[in-house]
Scaffold this motif. Structure first.
Motif, PDB file in Angstrom:
ATOM      1  N   THR A 108      11.538   4.514 -39.234  1.00  0.00           N
ATOM      2  CA  THR A 108      10.709   4.445 -38.029  1.00  0.00           C
ATOM      3  C   THR A 108       9.489   3.560 -38.246  1.00  0.00           C
ATOM      4  O   THR A 108       9.076   2.825 -37.356  1.00  0.00           O
ATOM      5  CB  THR A 108      10.266   5.859 -37.624  1.00  0.00           C
ATOM      6  N   ARG A 109       8.917   3.604 -39.467  1.00  0.00           N
ATOM      7  CA  ARG A 109       7.725   2.816 -39.744  1.00  0.00           C
ATOM      8  C   ARG A 109       7.983   1.318 -39.549  1.00  0.00           C
ATOM      9  O   ARG A 109       7.150   0.607 -38.985  1.00  0.00           O
ATOM     10  CB  ARG A 109       7.257   3.084 -41.178  1.00  0.00           C
ATOM     11  N   ASP A 110       9.144   0.852 -40.009  1.00  0.00           N
ATOM     12  CA  ASP A 110       9.471  -0.569 -39.859  1.00  0.00           C
ATOM     13  C   ASP A 110       9.634  -0.945 -38.392  1.00  0.00           C
ATOM     14  O   ASP A 110       9.193  -2.007 -37.948  1.00  0.00           O
ATOM     15  CB  ASP A 110      10.764  -0.903 -40.614  1.00  0.00           C
ATOM     16  N   LEU A 111      10.269  -0.037 -37.638  1.00  0.00           N
ATOM     17  CA  LEU A 111      10.445  -0.269 -36.201  1.00  0.00           C
ATOM     18  C   LEU A 111       9.080  -0.392 -35.527  1.00  0.00           C
ATOM     19  O   LEU A 111       8.858  -1.297 -34.710  1.00  0.00           O
ATOM     20  CB  LEU A 111      11.219   0.915 -35.616  1.00  0.00           C
ATOM     21  N   ALA A 152       7.909  13.176 -35.552  1.00  0.00           N
ATOM     22  CA  ALA A 152       7.572  14.577 -35.299  1.00  0.00           C
ATOM     23  C   ALA A 152       8.201  15.058 -33.999  1.00  0.00           C
ATOM     24  O   ALA A 152       8.593  16.218 -33.876  1.00  0.00           O
ATOM     25  CB  ALA A 152       6.050  14.748 -35.236  1.00  0.00           C
ATOM     26  N   ARG A 153       8.314  14.146 -33.034  1.00  0.00           N
ATOM     27  CA  ARG A 153       8.927  14.527 -31.759  1.00  0.00           C
ATOM     28  C   ARG A 153      10.443  14.319 -31.780  1.00  0.00           C
ATOM     29  O   ARG A 153      11.097  14.494 -30.762  1.00  0.00           O
ATOM     30  CB  ARG A 153       8.307  13.700 -30.621  1.00  0.00           C
ATOM     31  N   ALA A 154      10.974  13.921 -32.904  1.00  0.00           N
ATOM     32  CA  ALA A 154      12.422  13.698 -33.064  1.00  0.00           C
ATOM     33  C   ALA A 154      12.974  12.797 -31.966  1.00  0.00           C
ATOM     34  O   ALA A 154      14.056  13.014 -31.445  1.00  0.00           O
ATOM     35  CB  ALA A 154      13.173  15.022 -33.090  1.00  0.00           C
ATOM     36  N   ILE A 155      12.170  11.754 -31.592  1.00  0.00           N
ATOM     37  CA  ILE A 155      12.596  10.865 -30.507  1.00  0.00           C
ATOM     38  C   ILE A 155      13.817  10.053 -30.928  1.00  0.00           C
ATOM     39  O   ILE A 155      14.703   9.784 -30.126  1.00  0.00           O
ATOM     40  CB  ILE A 155      11.423   9.933 -30.093  1.00  0.00           C
ATOM     41  N   GLU A 191       0.618   6.346 -38.343  1.00  0.00           N
ATOM     42  CA  GLU A 191       0.402   7.451 -37.399  1.00  0.00           C
ATOM     43  C   GLU A 191       1.453   7.448 -36.299  1.00  0.00           C
ATOM     44  O   GLU A 191       2.010   8.493 -35.957  1.00  0.00           O
ATOM     45  CB  GLU A 191      -0.974   7.323 -36.736  1.00  0.00           C
ATOM     46  N   ILE A 192       1.706   6.231 -35.739  1.00  0.00           N
ATOM     47  CA  ILE A 192       2.659   6.151 -34.635  1.00  0.00           C
ATOM     48  C   ILE A 192       4.056   6.553 -35.112  1.00  0.00           C
ATOM     49  O   ILE A 192       4.764   7.308 -34.441  1.00  0.00           O
ATOM     50  CB  ILE A 192       2.680   4.727 -34.052  1.00  0.00           C
TER      51      ILE A 192
END
Lengths: 187, 201
Positions: free
Chosen positions: A3-6, B194-197, B187-188
């Motif tokens: 997710t961080r890379d995205l 955390a919201r498992a989006i 953070e993002i």
């Protein structure tokens, strides 16, 4: 993809778009204003590396294609992909990819500052000028049927500005690496 | 950020996004196969009428098309000087028709419909394990969410320069802009997970 890379790619895409929205600023040492959007493309490679930098540029192009005026001068929509200069937009993807790849293999943490700067410059120059213009000029020549030499002559005026942007990208890349090191976590 | 979509209920608005994209691709292929300036001229006029039928208004039309037509005019002029007048006319009509048709598709298709099409087009790539198609919509949302924020930050850095009596320069603006923005990434990313989006792992 983590997710961080995205998120990093999406944030950088937003930076590239903002650089096209803000009024052009002076470079400082030459009295010509430049639009900074193509600088953003080189920076995506320099700061994020090949994979994430390429995704950032692809995101900008997808946003433009779906009808958002995200390109400099408020351009957007499918028409920019049906224009004689579309090759430069396609070239952006490979410019970020090549700049990112070369930055990854050439620039190391333990190098002296000057060496890092010069290597970043070479990476930005190869990707953001040579690859970009190679693709842009080829496309222009094929689409309009004007031939390579004439397409090259027609694009010549823009090359000095982009070489300067490669210098800025190298300086900024080094400053970002020192101030907020992303390089060791490169994908 | 305002999209280039224009509300309406005409034929092009009712046509599905996929049909419009396929037709646009077919039309662009045809325009490149046709060599006769006369046929290309008819095509350009027809495209102009189609675009005009959307009733976008002169001002909006000018704003949308001015940069495109500047480029097209420059290329046509170049062709006129170095090649032949016939080729210049062909190039002008061909590129104008393309620009008008593509602008018509953009003006009649919503961003949501486009994202659906992009996601559909990415499904084969998902099968290859290259991307997750659902990530595309998420990323587009993220970019749109952060453009206003980064614009504000850019303004703040500019103001900080002026307040200190410094001239705003590209390099001294862009470095803090990148560092400040990318510092948010962790953070993002945590918030998204955390919201498992993305609903994975």
């Amino acid at each position: 993809m983590p997710t961080r890379d995205l998120v990093l790619a999406a944030l950088f895409a937003a930076i590239i778009i903002v650089l096209g929205l803000v009024p052009p600023v002076m470079l400082g040492f030459i009295p010509v204003p430049i639009t900074a959007q193509s600088l953003g493309v080189m920076l995506a490679g320099v700061v994020l590396g090949a994979k994430r930098g390429t995704i950032a540029v692809l995101l900008v192009l997808v946003l433009a294609a779906i009808g958002l005026p995200v390109l400099s001068g408020g351009r957007g929509g499918l028409a920019v992909f049906m224009a004689p200069t579309t090759g430069y937009l396609i070239g952006w993807v490979f410019a970020a990819m090549v700049t990112g790849y070369l930055s990854q293999i050439m620039v190391g943490r333990d190098q002296a500052g000057l060496v890092q700067g010069v290597n970043f410059f070479i990476a930005a120059l190869m990707g953001g000028v040579i690859v970009l213009y190679g693709i842009g000029i080829t496309y222009l020549a094929l689409i309009t049927g004007m031939g390579f030499v004439k397409a090259f002559l027609g694009s010549l005026a823009f090359i000095p500005g982009d070489v300067l942007k490669a210098v800025i990208a190298a300086l900024a890349g080094r400053a970002v690496m020192a101030g907020y090191p992303l390089l060791p976590q490169r994908a | 950020m305002k999209t280039l979509y224009v509300d309406g209920s005409g034929f092009l608005h009712r046509l599905s996004a996929r049909a419009k994209l396929v037709l646009l691709a077919a039309a662009s292929l045809a325009l490149f196969l046709i060599q006769s300036p006369l046929v290309l001229g008819v095509g350009a006029v027809a495209s102009g009428l189609l675009f005009g039928s959307l009733r976008i208004g002169w001002r909006q039309t000018w704003l949308r098309l001015r940069v495109l037509f500047l480029t097209i005019a420059a290329v046509a002029l170049f062709t006129l000087v170095f090649n032949s007048p016939v080729e210049a006319v062909s190039v002008f009509f061909r590129l104008s028709a393309l620009a008008l048709l593509a602008s018509a598709v953009t003006a009649t298709t919503t961003t949501g419909d486009f994202i659906t099409e992009v996601t559909f087009a990415a499904l084969p790539l998902e099968k290859l394990g290259l991307v997750k198609a659902a990530d595309i919509g998420l990323s587009i949302g993220l970019v749109l969410r952060f453009i206003p924020e980064i614009l504000l930050r850019h303004q703040a850095i500019r103001d900080a320069h002026i307040a200190r009596g410094l001239r705003p320069r590209t390099l001294s603006i862009i470095v803090p802009l990148i560092i400040l923005t990318l510092k948010n990434a962790d953070e993002i990313a945590s918030a998204i997970d955390a919201r498992a989006i993305r609903a994975q792992k």
